[in-house]
Scaffold this motif. Structure first.
Motif, PDB file in Angstrom:
ATOM      1  N   TYR A   1     -11.286 -34.411 -19.925  1.00 27.36           N
ATOM      2  CA  TYR A   1     -12.746 -34.438 -20.087  1.00 27.36           C
ATOM      3  C   TYR A   1     -13.191 -33.764 -21.378  1.00 27.36           C
ATOM      4  N   TRP A   2     -12.711 -32.550 -21.601  1.00 24.27           N
ATOM      5  CA  TRP A   2     -13.179 -31.786 -22.762  1.00 24.27           C
ATOM      6  C   TRP A   2     -12.582 -32.301 -24.067  1.00 24.27           C
ATOM      7  N   VAL A   3     -11.346 -32.775 -24.028  1.00 22.70           N
ATOM      8  CA  VAL A   3     -10.749 -33.349 -25.240  1.00 22.70           C
ATOM      9  C   VAL A   3     -11.482 -34.636 -25.619  1.00 22.70           C
ATOM     10  N   TRP A   4     -11.793 -35.454 -24.627  1.00 25.04           N
ATOM     11  CA  TRP A   4     -12.528 -36.692 -24.882  1.00 25.04           C
ATOM     12  C   TRP A   4     -13.903 -36.402 -25.479  1.00 25.04           C
ATOM     13  N   ALA A   5     -14.612 -35.469 -24.895  1.00 24.12           N
ATOM     14  CA  ALA A   5     -15.949 -35.135 -25.388  1.00 24.12           C
ATOM     15  C   ALA A   5     -15.878 -34.585 -26.815  1.00 24.12           C
ATOM     16  N   GLY A   6     -14.935 -33.681 -27.055  1.00 23.71           N
ATOM     17  CA  GLY A   6     -14.794 -33.104 -28.383  1.00 23.71           C
ATOM     18  C   GLY A   6     -14.424 -34.140 -29.425  1.00 23.71           C
ATOM     19  N   ALA A   7     -13.478 -35.022 -29.086  1.00 26.47           N
ATOM     20  CA  ALA A   7     -13.056 -36.050 -30.029  1.00 26.47           C
ATOM     21  C   ALA A   7     -14.193 -37.023 -30.325  1.00 26.47           C
ATOM     22  N   SER A   8     -15.018 -37.300 -29.323  1.00 30.11           N
ATOM     23  CA  SER A   8     -16.141 -38.222 -29.515  1.00 30.11           C
ATOM     24  C   SER A   8     -17.139 -37.695 -30.532  1.00 30.11           C
ATOM     25  N   VAL A   9     -17.508 -36.429 -30.385  1.00 33.05           N
ATOM     26  CA  VAL A   9     -18.507 -35.874 -31.303  1.00 33.05           C
ATOM     27  C   VAL A   9     -17.925 -35.718 -32.703  1.00 33.05           C
ATOM     28  N   VAL A  10     -16.642 -35.372 -32.809  1.00 36.39           N
ATOM     29  CA  VAL A  10     -16.003 -35.295 -34.132  1.00 36.39           C
ATOM     30  C   VAL A  10     -15.975 -36.682 -34.768  1.00 36.39           C
ATOM     31  N   GLY A  11     -15.680 -37.704 -33.960  1.00 33.70           N
ATOM     32  CA  GLY A  11     -15.679 -39.074 -34.469  1.00 33.70           C
ATOM     33  C   GLY A  11     -17.051 -39.498 -34.968  1.00 33.70           C
ATOM     34  N   ALA A  12     -18.091 -39.078 -34.249  1.00 33.56           N
ATOM     35  CA  ALA A  12     -19.451 -39.412 -34.675  1.00 33.56           C
ATOM     36  C   ALA A  12     -19.777 -38.768 -36.021  1.00 33.56           C
ATOM     37  N   ILE A  13     -19.281 -37.555 -36.213  1.00 34.01           N
ATOM     38  CA  ILE A  13     -19.499 -36.872 -37.503  1.00 34.01           C
ATOM     39  C   ILE A  13     -18.705 -37.561 -38.606  1.00 34.01           C
ATOM     40  N   LEU A  14     -17.449 -37.915 -38.287  1.00 36.34           N
ATOM     41  CA  LEU A  14     -16.616 -38.601 -39.273  1.00 36.34           C
ATOM     42  C   LEU A  14     -17.120 -40.005 -39.562  1.00 36.34           C
TER      43      LEU A  14
END
Length: 235
Positions: A140-153
Motif C-alpha cells: 500500500y505505502w510503496v504504491w502510494a509513494g511511487a505514484s506521487v513520485v511518478g506524478a512529479i517526474l
C-alpha cells in the motif's frame, strides 16, 4: 521464505514485490500527470482507490469526462476478481474479528495474494492477520509513494514505456509464479505447468471474444474449474 507468521517476516518476504510496485506506480503517476492530474490528486487516488489497473482506467475515463456511474461500474468490474481472491485467502485464516477481515479484504492485492499462496507452503497452510496485514501495508505505502513520485517526474518523463516501466508488473508476476511453482509441496510440476499453459491459451483466445475488464475474472473461474477436474481425474 520461512514458517514464521509475523510482521518482520512479512516485510522481508514482500520486498521482492516492491520493485514491481515502484515501476508500475511510477508509470501510473506519469500517466496521471499527463492526463492533467496534480501529484496531490494522484496520491489521493492511490490512497483511496488503491487498485492499479482500475486507477489507469479511472484516470483515462475522468480525462474523457465519462459519467461517474460509468467510472464506478468499470472500476468494479476490473476489481471483481478480488471477491475470489479474498474468499480464497479467508480459508487459510483463523476465525477472527470482523474488522480484521474487512481490513485484510480492503488492502489485499494480486501480489499479496500470490505471496500468501506461496507462504502457505511453509506454514502448514495457515495464515494470520499480523503477517498478511504487514504484507498488504508494504504494498500500500510503496504504491502510494511511487505514484506521487511518478506524478512529479511526469513533468520530465512523457512516455513511461520508453523506460520499460510498463514491464515491471509483468516481471514481478513472473517471479511470483516461479516461486509458487518451486515451493508447492502438494501439486505436481506437470499439473501446475499444464494449468499455466491453459491459462495462457484462454487469455489469448479471450482477448478476441471477452471484454478486457472481464477477461481476468472469466479466465480465473474457468481455469480453476479445469484445474480441479484435471487434478481429480489425472493427477
Amino acid at each position: 521464505m520461512n514458517h514464521e507468521l509475523n510482521s518482520s517476516a512479512a516485510i522481508k518476504e514482500a520486498l521482492p514485490t516492491v520493485f514491481g510496485y515502484i515501476g508500475i506506480g511510477l508509470a501510473f503517476g506519469i500517466v496521471a500527470k499527463a492526463a492533467g492530474f496534480s501529484p496531490w490528486i494522484t496520491l489521493l487516488m492511490s490512497l483511496f482507490i488503491y487498485a492499479g489497473s482500475a486507477q489507469f482506467i479511472a484516470v483515462s475515463m475522468l480525462a474523457a469526462h465519462s459519467p461517474v456511474a460509468s467510472i464506478v461500474f468499470a472500476v468494479f468490474l476490473v476489481n471483481a476478481r478480488m471477491i475470489l481472491i479474498s474468499t480464497t485467502v479467508a480459508g487459510y485464516l483463523p476465525a477472527q474479528a470482523t474488522w480484521k477481515n474487512v481490513v485484510l479484504g480492503s488492502f489485499i492485492t494480486d501480489e499479496s495474494f500470490a505471496l500468501s499462496m506461496n507462504k502457505i507452503n511453509y506454514t502448514n497452510h495457515r495464515l494470520n492477520f499480523e503477517w498478511l496485514n504487514a504484507a498488504n501495508l508494504v504494498a500500500y505505502w510503496v504504491w502510494a509513494g511511487a505514484s506521487v513520485v511518478g506524478a512529479i517526474l511526469g513533468n520530465f518523463i512523457t512516455d513511461p514505456q520508453a523506460w520499460g516501466l510498463d514491464f515491471a508488473i509483468v516481471a514481478m508476476f513472473l517471479g511470483l509464479l516461479y516461486l509458487q511453482i518451486i515451493s508447492e509441496q502438494v501439486l505436481s510440476y506437470s499439473l501446475q505447468l499444464l494449468v499455466v499453459l491453459i491459462t495462457l491459451g484462454l487469455m489469448y483466445v479471450g482477448f478476441i471474444f471477452i471484454p478486457t475488464n472481464l477477461l481476468v475474472l472469466v479466465v480465473t473461474l474457468i481455469t480453476c474449474g479445469l484445474g480441479v477436474w484435471l487434478k481429480n481425474e489425472f493427477f
